[in-house]
Design a protein around this motif. Structure first.
Motif, PDB file in Angstrom:
ATOM      1  N   GLN A 126      -5.210  -0.863  46.431  1.00  0.00           N
ATOM      2  CA  GLN A 126      -5.326   0.552  46.095  1.00  0.00           C
ATOM      3  C   GLN A 126      -6.222   1.258  47.116  1.00  0.00           C
ATOM      4  N   PRO A 127      -5.908   2.503  47.438  1.00  0.00           N
ATOM      5  CA  PRO A 127      -6.784   3.244  48.355  1.00  0.00           C
ATOM      6  C   PRO A 127      -8.195   3.327  47.768  1.00  0.00           C
ATOM      7  N   GLY A 128      -9.171   3.066  48.613  1.00  0.00           N
ATOM      8  CA  GLY A 128     -10.552   3.054  48.159  1.00  0.00           C
ATOM      9  C   GLY A 128     -11.061   1.663  47.844  1.00  0.00           C
ATOM     10  N   ASN A 129     -10.139   0.715  47.577  1.00  0.00           N
ATOM     11  CA  ASN A 129     -10.545  -0.681  47.450  1.00  0.00           C
ATOM     12  C   ASN A 129     -10.785  -1.266  48.829  1.00  0.00           C
ATOM     13  N   ARG A 130     -11.204  -2.511  48.861  1.00  0.00           N
ATOM     14  CA  ARG A 130     -11.470  -3.210  50.122  1.00  0.00           C
ATOM     15  C   ARG A 130     -10.463  -4.346  50.302  1.00  0.00           C
ATOM     16  N   LEU A 181     -12.216  -0.984  54.401  1.00  0.00           N
ATOM     17  CA  LEU A 181     -11.724  -0.080  53.370  1.00  0.00           C
ATOM     18  C   LEU A 181     -10.215   0.079  53.504  1.00  0.00           C
ATOM     19  N   LEU A 182      -9.516   0.106  52.356  1.00  0.00           N
ATOM     20  CA  LEU A 182      -8.075   0.348  52.342  1.00  0.00           C
ATOM     21  C   LEU A 182      -7.838   1.854  52.283  1.00  0.00           C
ATOM     22  N   ARG A 183      -7.158   2.363  53.318  1.00  0.00           N
ATOM     23  CA  ARG A 183      -6.946   3.801  53.427  1.00  0.00           C
ATOM     24  C   ARG A 183      -5.452   4.122  53.401  1.00  0.00           C
ATOM     25  N   PRO A 184      -5.060   5.260  52.841  1.00  0.00           N
ATOM     26  CA  PRO A 184      -3.658   5.676  52.891  1.00  0.00           C
ATOM     27  C   PRO A 184      -3.136   5.683  54.325  1.00  0.00           C
ATOM     28  N   GLY A 185      -1.932   5.176  54.501  1.00  0.00           N
ATOM     29  CA  GLY A 185      -1.338   5.096  55.839  1.00  0.00           C
ATOM     30  C   GLY A 185      -1.411   3.711  56.446  1.00  0.00           C
ATOM     31  N   MET A 186      -2.278   2.858  55.907  1.00  0.00           N
ATOM     32  CA  MET A 186      -2.357   1.481  56.401  1.00  0.00           C
ATOM     33  C   MET A 186      -1.142   0.690  55.938  1.00  0.00           C
ATOM     34  N   CYS A 187      -0.640  -0.187  56.793  1.00  0.00           N
ATOM     35  CA  CYS A 187       0.432  -1.109  56.430  1.00  0.00           C
ATOM     36  C   CYS A 187      -0.068  -2.529  56.645  1.00  0.00           C
TER      37      CYS A 187
END
Length: 239
Positions: A126-130, A181-187
């Motif tokens: 999820q975005p915001g998780n690591r 950090l997991l950010r939107p747009g990452m694959c």
């Protein structure tokens, strides 16, 4: 990424239907090559660091990176098939474990647990998780089932290149912190590998095939996903 992932999903769907006692891993490689190129894509793995085939085929105690050959699959085997496809400059990457005919309950349970741990890892993306939250979810599930969670080989970022940052381990190393950090747009490609025995591995003399150190069965599942504001999206869906 969606196009590349969709092709990988279609290839895996076809491969799953093709697995049966008597087929060789080389024949599966040929099926995958024809399907990848039929879609106008190229096999990502072929020639990558010298890898000689279009897909990886790993049987029983082989975990990952097995080279397709004249090996004939027999009733009771489990085979892991890892597929990559490149199109329009983007890469999809996914893997499945498949039963060859009727397999033991032990093998079924192993594959079910590995598949479910992938779902748990994706839920944690999820975005915001690591990145470490993904590894913790996979590790917690696998170890609760009593399996060895492979550490030496991990998931990874994927996009224009097969292996991009960040690394996505299937466990959380408390000495290394929570990770990026997991950010939107990452694959990223999440790919748990569970062993019936210990998590330790070794590499065969072909310098590619990774096997369990204790010779016990191993299972491997993988999806390429995107991190979005609404949560993770799976690109490599198969049926």
């Amino acid at each position: 990424m969606a196009v590349a992932g969709g092709i990988v999903g279609e290839v895996l769907t076809l491969l799953k239907r093709s697995v049966e006692p008597g087929i060789t891993t080389k024949e599966l490689d040929s099926i995958a090559y024809k399907e990848i190129t039929r879609h106008g894509a190229t096999p990502t793995f072929k020639g990558y660091l010298g890898f000689p085939a279009s897909i990886c085929t790993s049987v029983n105690e082989e975990i990952v990176h097995g080279i397709p050959s004249k090996r004939v699959l027999k009733e009771g085997d489990i085979i892991k098939m890892d597929v990559g496809a490149t199109i329009q400059g983007f890469i999809g990457d996914a893997a499945v474990s498949v039963a060859v005919g009727k397999v033991s309950q032990e093998a079924k349970d192993l594959m079910d647990a590995t598949r479910e741990s992938l779902a748990e890892g994706i839920k944690a993306a999820q975005p915001g998780n690591r990145v470490g939250d993904i590894g913790l979810a996979v590790q917690t599930y696998g170890e609760a089932q009593g399996y060895g969670v492979v550490r030496e080989f991990v998931g990874h970022g994927v996009g224009h290149y097969l292996h991009e940052e960040p690394q996505v381990p299937n466990y959380r190393d408390p000495t290394k912190g929570p990770g990026p950090l997991l950010r939107p747009g990452m694959c990223i490609a999440i790919e748990p590998m569970f062993n019936i025995g210990g998590w330790e591995t070794r590499i065969l003399d072909d310098e590619w095939t990774v096997v369990t150190k204790d010779g016990e069965l191993s299972s491997h599942f993988e999806h390429t996903i995107a991190i979005t504001e609404e949560g993770p999206i799976i690109f490599t869906v198969h049926h």
